[in-house]
Design an enzyme around this catalytic site. Structure first.
Site, PDB file in Angstrom:
ATOM      1  CD  GLU A 564      -2.776   1.307   2.436  1.00  0.00           C
ATOM      2  OE1 GLU A 564      -3.630   2.202   2.477  1.00  0.00           O
ATOM      3  OE2 GLU A 564      -2.648   0.435   3.318  1.00  0.00           O
ATOM      4  CG  ASN A 619      -5.525   4.828   0.735  1.00  0.00           C
ATOM      5  OD1 ASN A 619      -6.447   4.189   1.214  1.00  0.00           O
ATOM      6  ND2 ASN A 619      -4.246   4.576   0.997  1.00  0.00           N
ATOM      7  CD  GLU A 651      -6.202   0.391   0.081  1.00  0.00           C
ATOM      8  OE1 GLU A 651      -6.279   1.254   0.985  1.00  0.00           O
ATOM      9  OE2 GLU A 651      -5.422  -0.571   0.118  1.00  0.00           O
ATOM     10  CG  ASP A 681      -9.009   1.884   3.360  1.00  0.00           C
ATOM     11  OD1 ASP A 681      -8.789   0.928   4.117  1.00  0.00           O
ATOM     12  OD2 ASP A 681      -8.283   2.897   3.297  1.00  0.00           O
ATOM     13  CD  GLU A 738      -6.459  -0.861   6.529  1.00  0.00           C
ATOM     14  OE1 GLU A 738      -5.747  -0.199   5.772  1.00  0.00           O
ATOM     15  OE2 GLU A 738      -7.542  -0.437   6.995  1.00  0.00           O
TER      16      GLU A 738
END
Length: 790
Positions: A564, A619, A651, A681, A738
């Protein structure tokens, strides 16, 4: 008595009258040519001089010899042809010289030219008398000869001096009369000086009849010559005058400005624009001086624009701009002409006043604008008096945007005008209120203490709250006011403005207070937000952001599945500003669009260079997702970086979809059509609506880190995790957890069948992506996971 006796007893009355008529006509023609010569241009002077010399010389000569025909001395007379012709040449040349000298600008030159004219007349007379022979004894009286010459010189000087002033008015008859008297005085005084005693006829001399026939032919020829010259000069004068007047009329009447032509005798021509400007007919202007209408017109020089005043017929004083040009007159009149162009300045001055007003005042409300406010504030701050204080009030209208959205901007403008009018009425002597723009107003209020500042703010807020009727409804705005006090809060005008703004923003955000004083500690947060905003712009311009990568791994195999991309903003001291602090500000200011594009481009470019084809997760902000050109941007970045679409995972949060589900779903389907994966997310912290999962087929669900931090102590968190994992399994959507930081959390996830994990236990975010380059790197050995679970 000799002169009178000669005139009465020795002259034929008819021929004497004819001579007088020729003299009068010739004198008038000659003086008209003299006037035309004085006012003519340089190129035409030779022509007019020639015509004047012929006319004047012929007049003198013709008058002399017609009078000699009338002379009857009692004996036969004859005239020598050669001397007779010489006398005519003397007359023409002498008059030409007199005109050249006398048409110069000075009075002395005119007098000198007149003296030359008189002496020429005398020379012609006595040359012609030298051609006179008779059957008689001829003698001369020297005193009378001298008197005739002096009379001719004096009369010529007087005539030319009068002619220098023009032939207008009484001088029209006076000047030709003076010339006639000069010629007559010369002739008859000279004839009075002559004594003729008849004798026997001379042998070989011509008879009197023969002499009279010759003289009659000569006089007739000269008469025709004078008439021809007169007609030619008159035709030339008329043609020249018509052309000049037509040209001048077209020029003057075609001008929108007032135009006048002034000569020595007053205004000659005036156009309709000037007559309308002064409120009088053109006939009332002609003949008067320009100074009767325009102030100080006599002192104006050519070639410069002069601002003056015009006194109209009704007494009105009009500001005007005057341009003057001097020209030589071409109408045959001596002297210069001045052409005046008079422009009405009322419209221009009014426009200048309006421009000056607009430069310092708001065009909509009429209140002073930002420039006037800053100037006023600088003056207030510059006054250094002990104990002197004033308050700066920064005001922003509440609910004004709603009025604009519902009723339109026209009604919004009416509301602003209404509020401004109410504030004008509410301010007291010494107070100052201005509009900065939009719905922002400011006020400067002299005070002795903070209570007075608060009372002034309440008074202005009450004025802004006054309702207004519009669109069949009662419209009302509120007002949030921030107060900063000089010099308590600031000693610089710019700092004072900033402090008042900070207090106003705090009042606008407050649910209870509409008026707030500046407080350094409470307003520091706003100041910090401004610093961050400026820093974000500079970081974008100089590319001071960094991308750190956090590993994502499969819990079944322990292998790396992707990374990520996390945005980091390093500072000069080596520290980092948390994304939680600057991302919301970037979203509010719109900078997130540029930042998000930079992150997407950099992440795809670096991932394309990895040895192993791991996925890269990026993201997306809700602001980015709201733009319909996002699929185009992603497609362009993939093409430029060469990254396979299957390796890019975008995301999004569930809250980004809730605001406009239809449009967001459409954008996501376009992205998915490119071959890009879409992950939800922070699942579990928002609405966690099952309808969202049903609306769009996500490729992955990311369980929020907050559940992992409580998994050891909270049965509820463990239950939610089990439910999400079961939901993902039933929908066939992989789940990534996460925030995995302990081996116990990892074992629990593996036991519950979680697909992937991400957290500090597996790897902290960093710039080093060598792990992504290695092949089949086992981040979590399977044997260790099994033993720990046991």
């Amino acid at each position: 008595m000799r002169i009178l006796s000669c005139l009465i007893d020795q002259h034929d009355y008819f021929l004497t009258g004819l001579a007088a008529l020729i003299c009068v006509l010739g004198s008038w023609v000659t003086l008209r040519l003299f006037e035309k010569l004085r006012g003519s241009a340089v190129g035409a002077r030779m022509t007019w001089t020639f015509l004047g010399a012929i006319s004047g010389g012929a007049t003198i000569w013709c008058t002399h010899f017609v009078a000699m025909l009338a002379y009857q001395p009692g004996a036969e007379t004859t005239y020598a042809p050669v001397l007779t012709g010489v006398s005519l040449a003397v007359a023409v040349v002498g008059v030409g010289a007199a005109l050249i000298i006398g048409t110069r600008r000075t009075r002395a030159a005119a007098v000198a030219g007149g003296v030359v004219f008189g002496l020429t007349t005398a020379a012609m007379h006595y040359t012609g008398m030298a051609a006179f022979t008779a059957d008689a004894l001829i003698s001369w009286h020297a005193a009378y000869v001298a008197a005739s010459v002096l009379a001719a010189a004096a009369g010529g000087a007087l005539t030319f001096d009068l002619a220098r002033r023009g032939l207008k008015g009484r001088r029209w008859a006076m000047v030709p009369g003076s010339m006639v008297l000069t010629i007559v005085a010369l002739h008859f005084t000279g004839m009075g000086a002559l004594d003729v005693v008849p004798l026997a006829p001379l042998d070989g001399a011509a008879t009197g009849e023969t002499a009279r026939g010759l003289l009659a032919a000569a006089v007739a020829s000269v008469a025709f010559l004078i008439l021809s010259v007169a007609l030619a000069s008159q035709a030339l004068e008329d043609q020249t005058r018509k052309i000049a007047q037509k040209r001048l009329s077209l020029l003057i009447e075609g001008s929108v400005d007032g135009m006048l032509v002034e000569g020595d005798e007053g205004v000659l021509i005036v156009n309709a624009a000037f007559a309308e400007l002064c409120g009088a007919p053109a006939s009332a202007v002609v003949g008067r001086r320009v100074s009767d209408w325009v102030d100080q017109a006599e002192d104006m020089l050519g070639g410069a624009l002069v601002q003056s005043e015009l006194k109209a017929a009704d007494g009105t004083v009009i500001p005007v701009e005057v341009a003057v040009r001097r020209e030589r007159r071409d109408d045959g009149v001596a002297g210069d002409a001045r052409i005046f162009a008079v422009r009405d300045l009322r419209a221009r001055l009014a426009q200048e006043r309006r421009i000056a007003h607009l430069a310092r005042n708001d065009s909509l409300t009429g209140l002073p604008n930002r420039a006037s406010f800053l100037e006023k504030l600088e003056r207030q701050a510059a006054v250094s008096e002990p104990g002197r204080r004033f308050a700066l009030l920064a005001m922003d209208l509440d609910r004004f945007k709603e009025i604009n959205d519902i009723y339109g901007h026209a009604v919004g403008d009416q509301v602003l005008v209404h509020v401004a009018g109410q504030m004008k009425e509410a301010v007291r002597e010494g107070e100052f209120v201005a509009r900065l723009g939009g719905d922002e107003f400011v006020a400067i209020v002299p005070i002795d203490d903070r209570i007075e500042a608060f009372e002034a703010a309440e008074r202005l807020r009450a004025a802004a709250l006054t309702p207004m009727q519009a669109e069949h409804a009662e419209l009302q705005c509120g007002a949030s006011i921030g107060i900063a006090v000089w010099p308590d809060d600031a000693t610089e005008p710019s700092v004072l403005i900033n402090d008042a703004d900070l207090a106003m923003y705090r009042a606008k955000a407050s649910l209870t207070d509409d008026i707030c004083f500046y407080e350094g500690a409470m307003d520091e947060a706003v100041r910090e937000r401004r610093r961050i905003t400026q820093g974000l712009r500079e970081a974008l311009d100089h590319e001071r952001f960094e991308l750190h990568y956090q590993v994502q791994a499969s819990l079944e195999t322990g292998k790396v599945t992707g990374f990520e991309a996390l945005l980091r903003w390093p500072q000069a001291d080596g520290k980092f500003i948390s994304p939680a602090d600057f991302i919301p500000i970037a979203e509010e200011t719109g900078l997130i669009l540029q930042i998000g594009e930079w992150v997407l481009r950099r992440a795809c470019a670096e991932a394309a260079a990895w040895k192993e084809p791991h996925k890269i997760a990026v993201n997306l902000s809700p602001v980015q997702l709201s733009h319909t050109d996002l699929p185009r941007l992603v497609h362009q970045v993939l093409l430029e970086s060469g990254l396979s679409p299957s390796r890019l995972e975008l995301e999004i949060t569930e809250t980004a979809m809730i605001s406009d589900l239809t449009r967001t779903t459409h954008v996501l389907r376009q992205l998915k059509g490119l071959g890009v994966s879409i992950a939800m997310d922070d699942f579990g912290t928002g609405y966690s609506s099952l309808s969202t999962l049903r609306a769009f087929p996500f490729d992955k669900i990311k369980l929020d880190r907050s559940f992992m931090s409580e998994v050891d102590a909270s049965p509820q968190s463990r239950a939610i995790i089990r439910a999400v994992l079961a939901l993902g399994e039933s929908l066939d959507i992989p789940v990534l957890a996460e925030g995995v930081e302990t081996s116990g959390q990892l074992a629990f996830l593996r036991e519950q069948g979680c697909n992937e994990a991400q957290g500090y236990l597996l790897g902290r975010p960093g710039r080093d992506t060598q792990a992504a380059a290695g092949a089949d790197v086992l981040i979590i050995p399977a044997g260790m996971l099994e033993s720990e679970a046991a």
